[in-house]
Design an enzyme around this catalytic site. Structure first.
Site, PDB file in Angstrom:
ATOM      1  N   LYS A 134      50.078 -13.410  -3.834  1.00  0.00           N
ATOM      2  CA  LYS A 134      51.013 -12.324  -3.184  1.00  0.00           C
ATOM      3  C   LYS A 134      51.094 -11.238  -4.304  1.00  0.00           C
ATOM      4  O   LYS A 134      50.960 -10.008  -3.662  1.00  0.00           O
ATOM      5  CB  LYS A 134      52.317 -13.162  -3.106  1.00  0.00           C
ATOM      6  CG  LYS A 134      52.120 -14.037  -1.734  1.00  0.00           C
ATOM      7  CD  LYS A 134      53.361 -14.854  -1.848  1.00  0.00           C
ATOM      8  CE  LYS A 134      53.079 -15.849  -0.809  1.00  0.00           C
ATOM      9  NZ  LYS A 134      54.309 -17.070  -0.897  1.00  0.00           N
ATOM     10  N   GLN A 139      59.785 -18.954  -3.375  1.00  0.00           N
ATOM     11  CA  GLN A 139      58.571 -19.676  -3.157  1.00  0.00           C
ATOM     12  C   GLN A 139      59.274 -21.270  -3.022  1.00  0.00           C
ATOM     13  O   GLN A 139      59.780 -21.925  -3.855  1.00  0.00           O
ATOM     14  CB  GLN A 139      57.676 -19.449  -4.412  1.00  0.00           C
ATOM     15  CG  GLN A 139      56.269 -20.421  -4.170  1.00  0.00           C
ATOM     16  CD  GLN A 139      55.393 -19.885  -3.086  1.00  0.00           C
ATOM     17  OE1 GLN A 139      55.355 -18.831  -2.875  1.00  0.00           O
ATOM     18  NE2 GLN A 139      55.130 -20.824  -2.304  1.00  0.00           N
ATOM     19  N   ASP A 149      60.239 -13.135   4.588  1.00  0.00           N
ATOM     20  CA  ASP A 149      59.724 -14.567   5.054  1.00  0.00           C
ATOM     21  C   ASP A 149      60.091 -14.910   6.220  1.00  0.00           C
ATOM     22  O   ASP A 149      59.610 -15.863   6.914  1.00  0.00           O
ATOM     23  CB  ASP A 149      59.873 -15.785   4.139  1.00  0.00           C
ATOM     24  CG  ASP A 149      58.614 -16.056   3.146  1.00  0.00           C
ATOM     25  OD1 ASP A 149      57.676 -15.647   3.417  1.00  0.00           O
ATOM     26  OD2 ASP A 149      58.994 -16.894   2.152  1.00  0.00           O
TER      27      ASP A 149
END
Ligand code: NAD
Length: 292
Positions: free
Chosen positions: A55, A99, A122
């Site tokens: 990322k 994460q 997200d």
């Protein structure tokens, strides 16, 4: 010559990256500054570290700023929540991700729901999930957003079509079902899961079959209608004797299903590359609204 049956996720993701990079360059030129994506990484899970590193690399490729907040695997829930609080308040950070998975002693729901929805790139907070359900503007989770872009950019008609989704996870199956059935996209969606009976009777009705079941080559040719569009979300590493020591396959038996499908995503090179680019897209969107 390009095989027009194949939905080339790699190529589509590269095109989107170029579009995003052009917008980032324009923001920098105008003195607005580059979008900034942060990631919170707790523990030393190798797969999580790999994801976060890729990322970061993707951010740099399009000119975005990235930063990673690393905590050891024995960090307390309070320490994680303190970082979340800091990121929520810091105007320099446009969007961030936590994460997953988090170590077991940390309440994942509590952490995720503490993210400021305006920075939740997200799309995992209740606020963004609710807005998605209502068909209102929000951050869509990366993988389903990527699938929708793949369909749109490959010229697949969605409105009025019967979409069958195998899998109802919170990150893929459920959100893609919601997104495709909303006004404006207008598909008729059937969602299947582990308790669905007569699965094959449903999948053979699909104009568009989306497979997120998490089982190696689960979908065989006899489960697919002639001419269907098939989207394979699955990723499985299969050990072999190659130099790398493994190869990647999906949830669809590609060799068999390719013959029947009108369009199909390969694995690798289909849905996978779209996930990170979708996160970049959401970060750009967050920066545009934050840096106004
Ligand atoms: P998951 O394990 O959370 O969910 C699997 C779903 O399949 C469940 O809802 C379950 O009810 C359903 N299911 C299981 N057995 C079934 C059966 N026999 N019949 C019908 N439904 C059944 O999986 P997930 O997180 O949605 O991921 C699915 C796959 O996609 C995995 O291979 C994962 O690695 C991959 N994935 C890829 C990306 C990407 O970027 N390409 C992103 C997320 C997940």
């Amino acid at each position: 010559m390009a095989d027009d049956k194949i939905i080339d996720g790699k190529l589509i993701a590269e095109t989107m990256k170029k579009e995003i990079a052009a917008e980032v360059a324009e923001m920098i030129d105008k003195g607005i500054g580059a979008p900034h994506l942060a990631a919170v990484l707790v523990g030393d899970d190798e797969a999580s570290l790999t994801y976060v590193t890729s990322k970061e690399k993707a951010c740099h490729k399009v000119g975005m700023i990235s930063s990673v907040y690393k905590l050891s695997s024995n960090a307390t829930e309070e320490e994680v929540l303190n970082i979340i609080d800091f990121l929520n308040k810091d105007d320099e950070i446009d969007g961030y991700i936590v994460q997953l998975p988090l170590p077991e002693h940390i309440n994942e729901t509590k952490v995720i729901q503490s993210i400021n929805p305006n920075k939740d790139v997200d799309g995992f907070t209740l606020c963004n999930i609710g807005l998605m359900q209502l068909g209102e503007p929000c951050y869509h989770p990366a993988t389903p957003f990527g699938i929708k872009e793949l369909l749109k950019r490959s010229g697949v008609e969605i409105a009025g079509k019967h979409v069958v989704v195998i899998g109802r996870s919170n990150i893929v199956g459920t959100p893609i079902s919601v997104m495709l059935s909303r006004k404006g996209t207008d598909a008729t969606v059937t969602i299947c899961h582990s308790k669905t009976q007569n699965l094959k009777e449903l999948t053979v009705q699909a104009d568009i079959l989306i497979v997120a079941v998490g089982q190696v080559e689960f979908v065989k040719a006899d489960m697919v209608k002639e001419g269907a569009v098939v989207i394979d979300v699955g990723i499985h590493r299969i050990k072999d004797n190659s130099e790398k020591g493994y190869h990647i396959v999906g949830d669809v038996d590609f060799k068999e299903v390719y013959k029947k499908a009108s369009k199909i995503t390969p694995v690798p090179g289909g849905v996978g590359p779209m996930t990170i680019v979708s996160l970049l897209y959401n970060t750009l969107k967050a920066a545009k609204s934050n840096k106004k």
